[in-house]
Design an enzyme around this catalytic site. Sequence first.
Site, PDB file in Angstrom:
ATOM      1  N   ASP A 188     -15.763  59.611 -15.100  1.00  0.00           N
ATOM      2  CA  ASP A 188     -15.129  58.460 -15.757  1.00  0.00           C
ATOM      3  C   ASP A 188     -15.440  57.155 -15.032  1.00  0.00           C
ATOM      4  OD1 ASP A 188     -13.997  60.409 -17.302  1.00  0.00           O
ATOM      5  OD2 ASP A 188     -11.920  59.796 -16.979  1.00  0.00           O
ATOM      6  N   HIS A 205     -15.061  60.684 -10.793  1.00  0.00           N
ATOM      7  CA  HIS A 205     -15.367  59.285 -11.075  1.00  0.00           C
ATOM      8  C   HIS A 205     -16.635  58.908 -10.328  1.00  0.00           C
ATOM      9  CE1 HIS A 205     -11.068  59.672 -11.946  1.00  0.00           C
ATOM     10  NE2 HIS A 205     -11.195  58.632 -12.758  1.00  0.00           N
TER      11      HIS A 205
END
Length: 314
Positions: A117, A274
């Site tokens: 993400d 991430h």
Amino acid sequence: SSGNVAIAEREIIYSDLVAPILKLNGSDCVTLRVGQNYEEPGYVAGDNCDGNLTSKVRVSGTIDTSKSGVYTLSYSVEDRYGNKTSVERRVVVVSVGTSPKPSVVVPDGKVIYLTFDDGPGPHTARLLDILKKYDVKATFFVTNKPKYKNLIKRASEEGHAIGIHTMTHTYKSIYKSPEAYYKDLYGMQDVIEKITGKKTTLFRFPGGSSNTVSRKYCKGLMTFLTKELVVKGFQYFDWNVDSKDAGGAKTAEQVFQNVISGVGKKQYAVVLQHDVKKYSVDAVESIIQWGLANGYAFLPLEPSSPGCHHNVKN
């Protein structure tokens, strides 16, 4: 003693500073299907001086059950001293119809879906190099960062799945209403299509579908969006393994341990990472080596992949 009378007066003004109590019966968020009638669950109001004020409650707001949306009913009551209390109830109306989402296909064998993400960012190119080294495919839920847009194109060309995350990742903006979320979602979808030439329908809610921060801006919003967006042809993905690289883990070793312990004996694992976190990218090669050594395949998400949906809390 001489019979003269003196009179004095004192004016006593009573001012009630306590506001009435107003409570809703049932939930403050009601979900209906389009065409279903709304039945008011009711409410109760009382005051320390005025007693029962239920009959004095005023209700404002309208609900159009013929049209999907998030509607707000406002309830207010005032005592005779001017003290007011107000509360709200959200009514979420969702579309009727068969979802166009493909049936979920559970993959054969043991599978790890690596998902990233908030990128692309300064560590994404190195991540793509690692994935290429092992011929591993992953999924990127991307944001709008023009400086790194070439990395979205590269990831797509190298066979990775590209999904929508958000244009801004600013909760107070994207979660203030359904319209605000749609603007952000479709805006990022257009950005991805311009870069890759492909229109993706994969997406991940900022904070996941179970986020509670959206309550602060629009009660009932996630209940509405998780149903309505599926009807519109989108597929959302949460996760069942959290690397905790956004909170808790601060080193590559911690990320690695969180992932492999989370994968455990799962047949399929959707891992949250991430690629804007250096130490999380640092852990990827070890995760891949461990997965391959333990018989896992690494695949990108597809519309029919398991969504690992969380319990919606708003």
